[in-house]
Scaffold this motif. Sequence first.
Motif, mmCIF file in Angstrom:
data_model
loop_
_atom_site.group_PDB
_atom_site.id
_atom_site.type_symbol
_atom_site.label_atom_id
_atom_site.label_comp_id
_atom_site.label_asym_id
_atom_site.label_seq_id
_atom_site.Cartn_x
_atom_site.Cartn_y
_atom_site.Cartn_z
ATOM 1 N N ILE A 132 2.511 -2.481 12.306
ATOM 2 C CA ILE A 132 2.404 -3.468 13.393
ATOM 3 C C ILE A 132 3.569 -3.335 14.387
ATOM 4 O O ILE A 132 3.830 -4.241 15.174
ATOM 5 C CB ILE A 132 2.302 -4.918 12.874
ATOM 6 C CG1 ILE A 132 3.508 -5.304 12.018
ATOM 7 C CG2 ILE A 132 0.999 -5.128 12.127
ATOM 8 C CD1 ILE A 132 3.554 -6.788 11.688
ATOM 9 N N GLY A 133 4.275 -2.194 14.330
ATOM 10 C CA GLY A 133 5.236 -1.885 15.381
ATOM 11 C C GLY A 133 6.708 -2.049 15.069
ATOM 12 O O GLY A 133 7.551 -1.536 15.801
ATOM 13 N N HIS A 134 7.032 -2.780 14.008
ATOM 14 C CA HIS A 134 8.445 -2.967 13.674
ATOM 15 C C HIS A 134 8.999 -1.713 12.993
ATOM 16 O O HIS A 134 8.267 -1.030 12.261
ATOM 17 C CB HIS A 134 8.628 -4.164 12.735
ATOM 18 C CG HIS A 134 8.098 -5.446 13.283
ATOM 19 N ND1 HIS A 134 8.580 -5.999 14.448
ATOM 20 C CD2 HIS A 134 7.112 -6.272 12.852
ATOM 21 C CE1 HIS A 134 7.934 -7.120 14.702
ATOM 22 N NE2 HIS A 134 7.027 -7.304 13.752
ATOM 23 N N PRO A 135 10.272 -1.411 13.218
ATOM 24 C CA PRO A 135 10.839 -0.225 12.559
ATOM 25 C C PRO A 135 10.863 -0.386 11.046
ATOM 26 O O PRO A 135 11.003 -1.505 10.533
ATOM 27 C CB PRO A 135 12.260 -0.140 13.138
ATOM 28 C CG PRO A 135 12.566 -1.519 13.618
ATOM 29 C CD PRO A 135 11.267 -2.101 14.062
ATOM 30 N N ARG A 136 10.709 0.726 10.356
ATOM 31 C CA ARG A 136 10.750 0.709 8.887
ATOM 32 C C ARG A 136 12.117 0.218 8.416
ATOM 33 O O ARG A 136 13.149 0.607 8.967
ATOM 34 C CB ARG A 136 10.465 2.107 8.355
ATOM 35 C CG ARG A 136 10.664 2.261 6.858
ATOM 36 C CD ARG A 136 9.962 3.474 6.293
ATOM 37 N NE ARG A 136 8.526 3.230 6.198
ATOM 38 C CZ ARG A 136 7.700 3.980 5.475
ATOM 39 N NH1 ARG A 136 8.156 5.015 4.790
ATOM 40 N NH2 ARG A 136 6.408 3.709 5.424
ATOM 41 N N VAL A 137 12.131 -0.632 7.397
ATOM 42 C CA VAL A 137 13.401 -1.141 6.869
ATOM 43 C C VAL A 137 13.995 -0.119 5.900
ATOM 44 O O VAL A 137 13.288 0.675 5.285
ATOM 45 C CB VAL A 137 13.230 -2.507 6.155
ATOM 46 C CG1 VAL A 137 12.729 -3.556 7.126
ATOM 47 C CG2 VAL A 137 12.302 -2.386 4.957
ATOM 48 N N MET A 138 15.317 -0.152 5.776
ATOM 49 C CA MET A 138 16.011 0.829 4.945
ATOM 50 C C MET A 138 15.574 0.766 3.479
ATOM 51 O O MET A 138 15.436 1.794 2.818
ATOM 52 C CB MET A 138 17.519 0.627 5.042
ATOM 53 C CG MET A 138 18.098 1.036 6.375
ATOM 54 S SD MET A 138 19.891 0.919 6.370
ATOM 55 C CE MET A 138 20.282 1.699 7.939
ATOM 56 N N LYS A 139 15.360 -0.440 2.992
ATOM 57 C CA LYS A 139 14.977 -0.589 1.585
ATOM 58 C C LYS A 139 13.677 0.140 1.296
ATOM 59 O O LYS A 139 13.501 0.730 0.215
ATOM 60 C CB LYS A 139 14.843 -2.070 1.237
ATOM 61 C CG LYS A 139 14.574 -2.332 -0.238
ATOM 62 C CD LYS A 139 14.521 -3.822 -0.542
ATOM 63 C CE LYS A 139 14.275 -4.077 -2.030
ATOM 64 N NZ LYS A 139 14.205 -5.528 -2.333
ATOM 65 N N GLN A 140 12.766 0.124 2.248
ATOM 66 C CA GLN A 140 11.488 0.816 2.071
ATOM 67 C C GLN A 140 11.692 2.326 1.949
ATOM 68 O O GLN A 140 11.043 2.994 1.136
ATOM 69 C CB GLN A 140 10.552 0.504 3.254
ATOM 70 C CG GLN A 140 9.217 1.226 3.231
ATOM 71 C CD GLN A 140 8.276 0.736 2.142
ATOM 72 O OE1 GLN A 140 8.648 -0.051 1.288
ATOM 73 N NE2 GLN A 140 7.049 1.228 2.159
ATOM 74 N N VAL A 141 12.608 2.864 2.741
ATOM 75 C CA VAL A 141 12.912 4.294 2.668
ATOM 76 C C VAL A 141 13.479 4.635 1.289
ATOM 77 O O VAL A 141 13.097 5.626 0.666
ATOM 78 C CB VAL A 141 13.905 4.710 3.766
ATOM 79 C CG1 VAL A 141 14.256 6.194 3.644
ATOM 80 C CG2 VAL A 141 13.326 4.418 5.147
ATOM 81 N N VAL A 142 14.389 3.798 0.811
ATOM 82 C CA VAL A 142 15.003 4.007 -0.508
ATOM 83 C C VAL A 142 13.955 3.961 -1.612
ATOM 84 O O VAL A 142 13.918 4.822 -2.501
ATOM 85 C CB VAL A 142 16.110 2.968 -0.772
ATOM 86 C CG1 VAL A 142 16.635 3.073 -2.202
ATOM 87 C CG2 VAL A 142 17.257 3.141 0.215
ATOM 88 N N LEU A 143 13.075 2.974 -1.557
ATOM 89 C CA LEU A 143 12.036 2.828 -2.578
ATOM 90 C C LEU A 143 11.066 4.005 -2.577
ATOM 91 O O LEU A 143 10.678 4.508 -3.631
ATOM 92 C CB LEU A 143 11.271 1.519 -2.378
ATOM 93 C CG LEU A 143 12.034 0.230 -2.677
ATOM 94 C CD1 LEU A 143 11.202 -0.991 -2.301
ATOM 95 C CD2 LEU A 143 12.436 0.163 -4.150
ATOM 96 N N ARG A 144 10.681 4.443 -1.386
ATOM 97 C CA ARG A 144 9.773 5.576 -1.293
ATOM 98 C C ARG A 144 10.439 6.838 -1.832
ATOM 99 O O ARG A 144 9.797 7.651 -2.500
ATOM 100 C CB ARG A 144 9.328 5.795 0.164
ATOM 101 C CG ARG A 144 8.437 4.699 0.730
ATOM 102 C CD ARG A 144 7.189 4.474 -0.105
ATOM 103 N NE ARG A 144 6.458 5.722 -0.293
ATOM 104 C CZ ARG A 144 5.763 6.026 -1.391
ATOM 105 N NH1 ARG A 144 5.703 5.195 -2.416
ATOM 106 N NH2 ARG A 144 5.120 7.177 -1.471
#
Length: 220
Positions: A132-144
């Motif tokens: 929906i347009g918001h930048p990906r949060v850092m925690k999501q990058v870490v989890l992935r």
Amino acid sequence: MEEDEVKGKFLELNELKTFLRITKEQGLYLDYLCFATLAYTGMRLGEMLALKWTELDLTKKTIRITKTYYNPNNKSTCYQLLTPKTKKSIRTIMIDDGLVALFKAHKSEQMELKMKQRLVYENQDFIFAENIGHPRVMKQVVLRLQRLMKHLDVDKHITPHSFRHTHTSLLIEAGAGVKEIQERLGHSDINTTMNIYAHMTKNIEEKTSHKFSELTKGLL
């Protein structure tokens, strides 16, 4: 300090190739582009998440890094785009044809997503935007990353910052000098680059020595 983190783990070239293959085959939306960008540019995670399309020139094959993403609470709508701590962090870096192709494909995919989600999509021009347009949060990058690393048969603690050191290692193996590495990584202090360079060079020397020993085994 950044150079202290080098004592942690980073991916060797063959490990990086395997990780990116796994990510391409099993990753979710943004995963492959995210980790390929970190590995192929050496930029900090906050710098990457702050990127907007206006800072990417696909013709000249450059990325202009001017901001860093700050979101300590990992709430998708509560973030700040800050200027980097040092002037050296503001820089323009070249990218290769492979990464350019990934960005072109992602841009088309993102445009389709915007159309499908046009009633709720908040277009703020972020490259690494969620659905929906918001930048990906850092925690999501870490989890992935943690999920994907489970498929890689290496006993290493890899974080998003590890890709920065992975990139540095590959630059050294490719013959890049300390000054070139400092400019690309955006280090304000050459001593930081020198310390990382020394750690990485030692690692490369050990690998070279091992390869030589394997090659000449039984000759003496």
